[in-house]
Enzyme design. Sequence first.
Site, PDB file in Angstrom:
ATOM      1  N   ALA A 190      -5.098  86.786 -98.649  1.00 40.67           N
ATOM      2  CA  ALA A 190      -3.741  87.232 -98.801  1.00 40.67           C
ATOM      3  C   ALA A 190      -3.599  88.777 -98.621  1.00 40.67           C
ATOM      4  CB  ALA A 190      -2.989  86.587-100.002  1.00 40.67           C
ATOM      5  N   MET A 229      -3.462  89.457 -91.446  1.00 39.81           N
ATOM      6  CA  MET A 229      -2.635  87.900 -91.423  1.00 39.81           C
ATOM      7  C   MET A 229      -1.818  87.557 -92.583  1.00 39.81           C
ATOM      8  SD  MET A 229      -2.495  86.236 -88.351  1.00 39.81           S
ATOM      9  CE  MET A 229      -2.587  84.663 -88.310  1.00 39.81           C
ATOM     10  N   HIS A 259      -7.283  91.621 -75.919  1.00 38.92           N
ATOM     11  CA  HIS A 259      -7.039  91.877 -77.372  1.00 38.92           C
ATOM     12  C   HIS A 259      -7.120  93.219 -77.885  1.00 38.92           C
ATOM     13  CE1 HIS A 259      -7.045  87.408 -77.523  1.00 38.92           C
ATOM     14  NE2 HIS A 259      -6.677  87.419 -78.581  1.00 38.92           N
ATOM     15  N   ASP A 266      -9.318  84.606-103.808  1.00 40.76           N
ATOM     16  CA  ASP A 266      -9.771  85.691-103.383  1.00 40.76           C
ATOM     17  C   ASP A 266     -11.351  85.901-103.837  1.00 40.76           C
ATOM     18  OD1 ASP A 266     -10.327  88.523-102.519  1.00 40.76           O
ATOM     19  OD2 ASP A 266      -8.147  88.879-102.946  1.00 40.76           O
ATOM     20  N   LYS A 269     -11.492  93.127 -82.567  1.00 38.01           N
ATOM     21  CA  LYS A 269     -12.091  91.650 -82.389  1.00 38.01           C
ATOM     22  C   LYS A 269     -13.375  91.781 -82.100  1.00 38.01           C
ATOM     23  CE  LYS A 269     -10.537  87.435 -80.269  1.00 38.01           C
ATOM     24  NZ  LYS A 269     -10.575  87.003 -81.760  1.00 38.01           N
ATOM     25  N   ALA A 280      -6.417  75.937 -86.508  1.00 35.57           N
ATOM     26  CA  ALA A 280      -5.731  76.358 -85.367  1.00 35.57           C
ATOM     27  C   ALA A 280      -6.357  77.733 -84.694  1.00 35.57           C
ATOM     28  CB  ALA A 280      -4.139  76.537 -85.459  1.00 35.57           C
ATOM     29  N   PRO A 281      -6.819  77.644 -83.620  1.00 35.75           N
ATOM     30  CA  PRO A 281      -7.571  78.936 -83.349  1.00 35.75           C
ATOM     31  C   PRO A 281      -6.374  80.001 -82.902  1.00 35.75           C
ATOM     32  CG  PRO A 281      -8.388  77.179 -82.179  1.00 35.75           C
ATOM     33  CD  PRO A 281      -7.437  76.527 -83.029  1.00 35.75           C
TER      34      PRO A 281
HETATM   35  P1  NAP Z   1      -8.657  90.854 -92.158  1.00 32.17           P
HETATM   36  O1  NAP Z   1      -7.474  91.749 -92.199  1.00 32.17           O
HETATM   37  O2  NAP Z   1     -10.059  91.431 -92.220  1.00 32.17           O
HETATM   38  O3  NAP Z   1      -8.236  89.745 -93.344  1.00 32.17           O
HETATM   39  C1  NAP Z   1      -9.255  89.082 -93.943  1.00 32.17           C
HETATM   40  C2  NAP Z   1      -9.061  89.033 -95.581  1.00 32.17           C
HETATM   41  O4  NAP Z   1     -10.101  88.010 -96.080  1.00 32.17           O
HETATM   42  C3  NAP Z   1      -9.397  90.302 -96.159  1.00 32.17           C
HETATM   43  O5  NAP Z   1      -8.306  90.858 -96.926  1.00 32.17           O
HETATM   44  C4  NAP Z   1     -10.627  90.028 -96.976  1.00 32.17           C
HETATM   45  O6  NAP Z   1     -10.843  90.862 -97.986  1.00 32.17           O
HETATM   46  C5  NAP Z   1     -10.521  88.469 -97.191  1.00 32.17           C
HETATM   47  N1  NAP Z   1     -11.548  87.795 -97.652  1.00 32.17           N
HETATM   48  C6  NAP Z   1     -12.763  88.051 -97.231  1.00 32.17           C
HETATM   49  N2  NAP Z   1     -13.795  87.109 -98.018  1.00 32.17           N
HETATM   50  C7  NAP Z   1     -12.767  86.407 -98.912  1.00 32.17           C
HETATM   51  C8  NAP Z   1     -13.040  85.414 -99.662  1.00 32.17           C
HETATM   52  N3  NAP Z   1     -14.502  85.094 -99.910  1.00 32.17           N
HETATM   53  N4  NAP Z   1     -12.037  84.990-100.354  1.00 32.17           N
HETATM   54  C9  NAP Z   1     -10.862  85.149-100.229  1.00 32.17           C
HETATM   55  N5  NAP Z   1     -10.468  86.352 -99.109  1.00 32.17           N
HETATM   56  C10 NAP Z   1     -11.730  86.950 -98.640  1.00 32.17           C
HETATM   57  O7  NAP Z   1      -8.423  89.891 -91.037  1.00 32.17           O
HETATM   58  P2  NAP Z   1      -6.914  88.940 -90.403  1.00 32.17           P
HETATM   59  O8  NAP Z   1      -6.795  90.057 -89.023  1.00 32.17           O
HETATM   60  O9  NAP Z   1      -6.147  89.039 -91.196  1.00 32.17           O
HETATM   61  O10 NAP Z   1      -7.629  87.673 -89.696  1.00 32.17           O
HETATM   62  C11 NAP Z   1      -7.922  86.807 -90.470  1.00 32.17           C
HETATM   63  C12 NAP Z   1      -8.567  85.657 -89.884  1.00 32.17           C
HETATM   64  O11 NAP Z   1      -7.614  85.216 -88.822  1.00 32.17           O
HETATM   65  C13 NAP Z   1      -9.694  86.051 -88.780  1.00 32.17           C
HETATM   66  O12 NAP Z   1     -10.731  85.249 -88.762  1.00 32.17           O
HETATM   67  C14 NAP Z   1      -9.020  86.262 -87.333  1.00 32.17           C
HETATM   68  O13 NAP Z   1      -9.698  85.964 -86.411  1.00 32.17           O
HETATM   69  C15 NAP Z   1      -8.032  84.934 -87.493  1.00 32.17           C
HETATM   70  N6  NAP Z   1      -6.592  84.959 -86.927  1.00 32.17           N
HETATM   71  C16 NAP Z   1      -6.219  84.036 -86.634  1.00 32.17           C
HETATM   72  C17 NAP Z   1      -4.840  83.765 -85.726  1.00 32.17           C
HETATM   73  C18 NAP Z   1      -4.674  82.434 -85.557  1.00 32.17           C
HETATM   74  O14 NAP Z   1      -3.541  82.472 -85.001  1.00 32.17           O
HETATM   75  N7  NAP Z   1      -5.219  81.480 -85.814  1.00 32.17           N
HETATM   76  C19 NAP Z   1      -4.248  85.145 -85.479  1.00 32.17           C
HETATM   77  C20 NAP Z   1      -4.758  86.174 -85.904  1.00 32.17           C
HETATM   78  C21 NAP Z   1      -6.208  86.255 -86.588  1.00 32.17           C
HETATM   79  P3  NAP Z   1     -11.459  92.348 -97.808  1.00 32.17           P
HETATM   80  O15 NAP Z   1     -10.415  93.167 -97.112  1.00 32.17           O
HETATM   81  O16 NAP Z   1     -11.547  92.929 -99.389  1.00 32.17           O
HETATM   82  O17 NAP Z   1     -12.721  92.280 -97.186  1.00 32.17           O
END
Ligand code: NAP
Length: 266
Positions: free
Chosen positions: A10, A14, A155, A35, A159, A125-126
């Site tokens: 959270a 995303m 991208h 978390d 990434k 969902a990729p």
């Molecule tokens: P991000 O900003 O790095 O967010 C990931 C979050 O997860 C960070 O806040 C991180 O905390 C937290 N986290 C790490 N380990 C955790 C755990 N064990 N338990 C709970 N939280 C944890 O990445 P993002 O850009 O939001 O993307 C998140 C994922 O979604 C990626 O895999 C990305 O490829 C994917 N994505 C999917 C779509 C889709 O449409 N399906 C679109 C965009 C992105 P810290 O900050 O403290 O490390």
Amino acid sequence: MTIKVAIAGARGRMGVEAVKAVGHAADMEIVAILDYKHDGLFLHEEQVNDHGEGYPIYTSFDVLIQEKAPDVLLDLTTPDVVFTHMNEAIQHGVRPVVGTSGLQMDEIEQLTALAKEREVGGIIAPNFSIGAVLAMKFTAYAAKYLQDVEIIELHHNQKVDAPSGTAMKTVEMITKVREAHKQGHEDEKELIEGARGADVEGMRVHSVRLPGLLAHQEGLLGGEGELLTIRHDSFNRSSFMPGVLMSIRHVMNDKELVYGLEHILD
Ligand code: NAP
């Protein structure tokens, strides 16, 4: 009925959008945040606090499930934790809605079998963008008739994986309707390695990484004297939220895990 949602990730890019979208949905309630830190604290408008404002944070999924009994776990975390989260969710009858990338095919198969055995609905969902999924479908449909295809995915430069999950999924869908064949000149030579992109059964896939971009894809399909271009652009992360909400609603009425938003679009 209000759908009780727990969100993992959270605080991420995303996740912040998802907290807003799910928090505003009339038929959903965020019951907890999963978390790996800040246990016992609260998340409110992107800030963690200790005075009880916002959503309670748990570092133990077990305790979270016991105390908050979520219907759905929305996971937007990292490739190294998503499998464990999903496994635990399904074991406890909590439906996973997963946008996190990086799951391996054998892990998806394992989770699919477990969800089927436990009769738990879920989705991986990729790409949650409805426009992107439609573009994937349109490209795959067109590839049946225009079989020379090049995919260009573009991208942001943070990434880590290439090609993108969306491009991989598009290619997988195309290979079901396109006969494998080499494209381009039969004596083609690359003067710089990689110039022609990745080769999937003769079709070419190119990955562009630049600051300023978010998530974009172009399918180019060439025929005699014509070119069909199918392009989709996500300009910000709110583009993924209608698909997130649609997925949360869908898993409440399903008993198996599906891979790809296209399976829940009519
Ligand atoms: P991000 O900003 O790095 O967010 C990931 C979050 O997860 C960070 O806040 C991180 O905390 C937290 N986290 C790490 N380990 C955790 C755990 N064990 N338990 C709970 N939280 C944890 O990445 P993002 O850009 O939001 O993307 C998140 C994922 O979604 C990626 O895999 C990305 O490829 C994917 N994505 C999917 C779509 C889709 O449409 N399906 C679109 C965009 C992105 P810290 O900050 O403290 O490390």
